[in-house]
Design a protein around this motif. Structure first.
Motif, PDB file in Angstrom:
ATOM      1  N   GLY A 346      94.089  26.504 108.175  1.00 31.77           N
ATOM      2  CA  GLY A 346      93.475  27.706 108.729  1.00 31.77           C
ATOM      3  C   GLY A 346      93.770  28.908 107.852  1.00 31.77           C
ATOM      4  O   GLY A 346      94.628  28.854 106.962  1.00 31.77           O
ATOM      5  N   GLN A 347      93.015  29.982 108.088  1.00 32.59           N
ATOM      6  CA  GLN A 347      93.239  31.198 107.305  1.00 32.59           C
ATOM      7  C   GLN A 347      93.330  32.412 108.229  1.00 32.59           C
ATOM      8  O   GLN A 347      92.604  32.486 109.227  1.00 32.59           O
ATOM      9  N   ALA A 348      94.218  33.323 107.885  1.00 31.69           N
ATOM     10  CA  ALA A 348      94.315  34.582 108.631  1.00 31.69           C
ATOM     11  C   ALA A 348      94.118  35.732 107.655  1.00 31.69           C
ATOM     12  O   ALA A 348      94.739  35.763 106.596  1.00 31.69           O
ATOM     13  N   ILE A 349      93.210  36.652 108.020  1.00 31.54           N
ATOM     14  CA  ILE A 349      92.954  37.800 107.152  1.00 31.54           C
ATOM     15  C   ILE A 349      93.229  39.066 107.960  1.00 31.54           C
ATOM     16  O   ILE A 349      92.657  39.268 109.039  1.00 31.54           O
ATOM     17  N   THR A 350      94.128  39.904 107.452  1.00 36.56           N
ATOM     18  CA  THR A 350      94.456  41.131 108.168  1.00 36.56           C
ATOM     19  C   THR A 350      93.914  42.336 107.403  1.00 36.56           C
ATOM     20  O   THR A 350      94.229  42.510 106.222  1.00 36.56           O
ATOM     21  N   LEU A 351      93.079  43.125 108.073  1.00 37.18           N
ATOM     22  CA  LEU A 351      92.565  44.339 107.449  1.00 37.18           C
ATOM     23  C   LEU A 351      93.644  45.419 107.567  1.00 37.18           C
ATOM     24  O   LEU A 351      94.123  45.709 108.665  1.00 37.18           O
ATOM     25  N   VAL A 352      94.013  45.974 106.427  1.00 37.28           N
ATOM     26  CA  VAL A 352      95.124  46.928 106.395  1.00 37.28           C
ATOM     27  C   VAL A 352      94.621  48.254 105.818  1.00 37.28           C
ATOM     28  O   VAL A 352      94.051  48.266 104.729  1.00 37.28           O
ATOM     29  N   THR A 353      94.822  49.329 106.550  1.00 31.31           N
ATOM     30  CA  THR A 353      94.449  50.631 105.989  1.00 31.31           C
ATOM     31  C   THR A 353      95.693  51.262 105.367  1.00 31.31           C
ATOM     32  O   THR A 353      96.817  50.752 105.541  1.00 31.31           O
ATOM     33  N   GLN A 354      95.484  52.376 104.712  1.00 31.02           N
ATOM     34  CA  GLN A 354      96.613  53.035 104.036  1.00 31.02           C
ATOM     35  C   GLN A 354      97.722  53.437 105.017  1.00 31.02           C
ATOM     36  O   GLN A 354      98.870  53.578 104.642  1.00 31.02           O
ATOM     37  N   TYR A 355      97.353  53.593 106.306  1.00 25.50           N
ATOM     38  CA  TYR A 355      98.353  54.016 107.291  1.00 25.50           C
ATOM     39  C   TYR A 355      99.164  52.845 107.861  1.00 25.50           C
ATOM     40  O   TYR A 355     100.085  53.051 108.633  1.00 25.50           O
ATOM     41  N   ASP A 356      98.756  51.626 107.532  1.00 26.83           N
ATOM     42  CA  ASP A 356      99.381  50.452 108.192  1.00 26.83           C
ATOM     43  C   ASP A 356     100.311  49.654 107.282  1.00 26.83           C
ATOM     44  O   ASP A 356     100.788  48.590 107.689  1.00 26.83           O
ATOM     45  N   ILE A 357     100.538  50.162 106.069  1.00 30.54           N
ATOM     46  CA  ILE A 357     101.292  49.332 105.121  1.00 30.54           C
ATOM     47  C   ILE A 357     102.698  49.013 105.645  1.00 30.54           C
ATOM     48  O   ILE A 357     103.183  47.888 105.509  1.00 30.54           O
ATOM     49  N   HIS A 358     103.314  49.988 106.340  1.00 27.16           N
ATOM     50  CA  HIS A 358     104.655  49.735 106.879  1.00 27.16           C
ATOM     51  C   HIS A 358     104.629  48.610 107.920  1.00 27.16           C
ATOM     52  O   HIS A 358     105.592  47.862 108.072  1.00 27.16           O
ATOM     53  N   LEU A 359     103.490  48.479 108.624  1.00 28.42           N
ATOM     54  CA  LEU A 359     103.387  47.409 109.639  1.00 28.42           C
ATOM     55  C   LEU A 359     103.354  46.042 108.953  1.00 28.42           C
ATOM     56  O   LEU A 359     103.943  45.077 109.444  1.00 28.42           O
ATOM     57  N   VAL A 360     102.671  45.990 107.809  1.00 28.21           N
ATOM     58  CA  VAL A 360     102.618  44.723 107.067  1.00 28.21           C
ATOM     59  C   VAL A 360     104.020  44.352 106.592  1.00 28.21           C
ATOM     60  O   VAL A 360     104.437  43.193 106.679  1.00 28.21           O
ATOM     61  N   HIS A 361     104.765  45.349 106.126  1.00 23.60           N
ATOM     62  CA  HIS A 361     106.138  45.056 105.678  1.00 23.60           C
ATOM     63  C   HIS A 361     106.973  44.510 106.833  1.00 23.60           C
ATOM     64  O   HIS A 361     107.734  43.554 106.662  1.00 23.60           O
ATOM     65  N   ALA A 362     106.805  45.106 108.010  1.00 24.37           N
ATOM     66  CA  ALA A 362     107.575  44.634 109.184  1.00 24.37           C
ATOM     67  C   ALA A 362     107.184  43.197 109.527  1.00 24.37           C
ATOM     68  O   ALA A 362     108.041  42.363 109.854  1.00 24.37           O
TER      69      ALA A 362
END
Ligand SMILES: Nc1ncnc2c1ncn2[C@@H]1O[C@H](COP(=O)(O)OP(=O)(O)OP(=O)(O)O)[C@@H](O)[C@H]1O
Length: 483
Positions: A346-362
């Motif tokens: 399976g594949q998961a794709i997360t759309l990330v805006t400039q304001y969400d980068i810290h969420l991706v790190h978490a």
């Protein structure tokens, strides 16, 4: 490797597993089934799609067959759709027993449910709110003799999210016997382990999958850095590519609000994509119908809020798209777990805006894996950008004309009244809470800033002092939190 028979299950159950195509027990089943058969409480924490449902259904059916009575087992689960799915597993695996089950969820007829409960079903599968309503309003049934209490997605039942189950759970726990077996399962149990351990005190057996990464290996996890304003054009492009490149495709798109969910569904349909929405503002019958149509591949795209993020088992789903980056890693784990189930890819794709980068790190920190960037042809996205934005605006206008926001507000107020709360007081309380949170956040930022400054100066850096604002001064290191 041990088969189902070696775990202590009776031959009729082993045969049921075989008929269902379950050849070998999964690790969580290997770990938990013998302990449950021994009579112990059990806390099972294993990755999404690893077979946790059968890990509790099989031993309960075995015990039920040895001493059948109603109501023997109560299963609590956070969403209505999940209740139906669990009931189906009980029904299929328990067919030779002539199992009687009963599903008690909101949005369905209460009188019919009360009647079913009074007929003493063997297994009751319920969402806490509706079951608590029945306990408060009816004396035609009781759950004081149940042998098993199961809490599926146990951490969600205990946490105080947008749906808070605490009061209803208290009512239910007061009605079940102290002498019972308690089984708690989730892919993310560990965050609420302390609270959960208080519920399972009978020689509790804790089983956790040992793995370096918290998501499944067969899952390809990507992120796509996109400016907020062009998010939808990227989404349309992704769906178009999926449709062009795969004959047999199926995708779940997760959104953060019911309104976005509805707008995206309308928008994708305008582009002739076979999309259907699932969110809590829909009537229950519509919710079931949407899910059934998606499951049977009449619709290839399910656009859903987090009401669909936990537990749903739809093997055909190949891709999960997070239209918003989940604010909590736990939510990410459950959402992406709707694909790559039971050993599938399976594949998961997360759309990330400039304001969400810290969420991706978490998220990366929690799942112990880095997401890889997804490369797309930007030129093709730009080609459709204006068209997508125009269509989205049209859909927004249409939804506003349908008074979506007002309906949502009315629904919210109705819910609060049903919970015995004053909607106006609640709104005031929420606003005050938001104020305090904002104050705390500002305070935390200030502390962090001061600490960083101190660290830099200690390290001998000749950091330029912040330019003084008129009438301001550099804050001293604070010693206590805000009032
Ligand atoms: N022993 C087994 N062998 C093969 N497939 C299995 C086995 N046990 C369960 N499955 C299948 O695996 C799929 C996922 O199972 P299940 O829904 O119980 O996962 P889960 O661990 O509860 O996931 P989630 O955390 O997302 O709720 C189901 O389709 C189920 O039929």
């Amino acid at each position: 490797m041990a088969g189902f028979a070696e775990l202590g299950l009776s031959s009729w159950l082993v045969e049921q597993c075989r008929q269902l195509g379950l050849k070998q027990p999964t690790p969580v089943q290997l770990g938990c089934i013998p302990a449950i058969l021994e009579g112990r409480d059990c806390l099972g924490c294993a990755k999404t799609g690893s077979g946790k449902t059968a890990a509790f259904v099989l031993p309960i059916l075995q015990k039920l067959s040895e001493d059948p009575y109603g109501i023997f087992c109560l299963v609590l689960t956070p969403t209505r759709e999940l209740a139906y799915q669990i009931a189906e597993q009980f029904r299929v695996l328990g067919k030779p027993l002539g199992l009687k089950d009963c599903i008690i969820v909101g949005g369905m007829d209460m009188v019919a449910q009360a009647l079913e409960l009074s007929r003493k079903p063997h297994v009751v599968i319920a969402t806490p709110g509706r079951l608590a309503d029945h306990l408060r309003s009816s004396n035609t049934f009781h759950i004081k003799k149940i042998r098993f209490l199961v809490m599926d997605e146990a951490d969600r039942l205990l946490e105080q999210g947008c749906t808070d189950f605490t009061v209803d759970l208290e009512a239910i726990l007061a009605a079940v016997p102290a002498r019972r077996q308690t089984l708690l399962f989730s892919a993310t149990l560990t965050d609420t382990l302390k609270e959960l351990q208080g519920l399972a005190t009978n020689q509790p057996f804790f089983w956790e999958a040992q793995a370096p990464v918290r998501t499944v290996e067969q899952l390809d996890q990507r992120y796509l850095l996109v400016p907020e304003k062009v998010k939808d054009a990227y989404l349309v492009h992704l769906i178009q590519s999926l449709q062009d490149e795969h004959e047999d495709w199926s995708v779940i798109i997760f959104t953060n609000t019911c309104k976005t969910c509805q707008i995206l569904c309308m928008m994708l349909r305008k582009f002739n994509f076979p999309a259907v929405a699932l969110h809590s503002m829909m009537k229950q019958k519509e919710r079931f119908a949407a899910l059934a149509r998606f499951k049977s591949s009449i619709y290839r795209i399910l656009i859903a809020t987090d009401v669909a993020s936990r537990g749903l088992d739809i093997p055909t789903v190949q891709v999960v798209i997070n239209h918003n980056t989940p604010g909590l890693p736990k939510i990410y784990i459950h959402r992406v777990g709707r694909t790559a189930r039971a050993g599938r890819q399976g594949q998961a794709i997360t759309l990330v805006t400039q304001y969400d980068i810290h969420l991706v790190h978490a998220i990366e920190e929690q799942i112990k894996k880095q997401l890889e960037e997804l490369v797309v042809e930007e030129a093709r996205v730009l080609q459709i950008l204006t068209q997508v934005n125009v269509v989205r605006r049209e859909c927004e206008i249409k939804l506003e004309a349908a008074h979506f926001d007002e309906k949502k507000e009315i629904n919210k107020r109705k819910q609060l009244i049903l919970e015995g709360k004053d909607p106006d007081l609640e709104a005031k309380r929420k606003a005050e809470l938001a104020k305090i949170k904002q104050k705390n956040r500002r305070f935390k930022e200030k502390v962090e800033h001061t600490l960083q400054q101190q660290k830099a100066s200690r390290a001998g850096h000749r950091a330029r002092p912040p330019r003084a604002q008129p009438g301001s001064h550099t804050a001293p290191a604070p010693t206590q939190g805000p009032a």
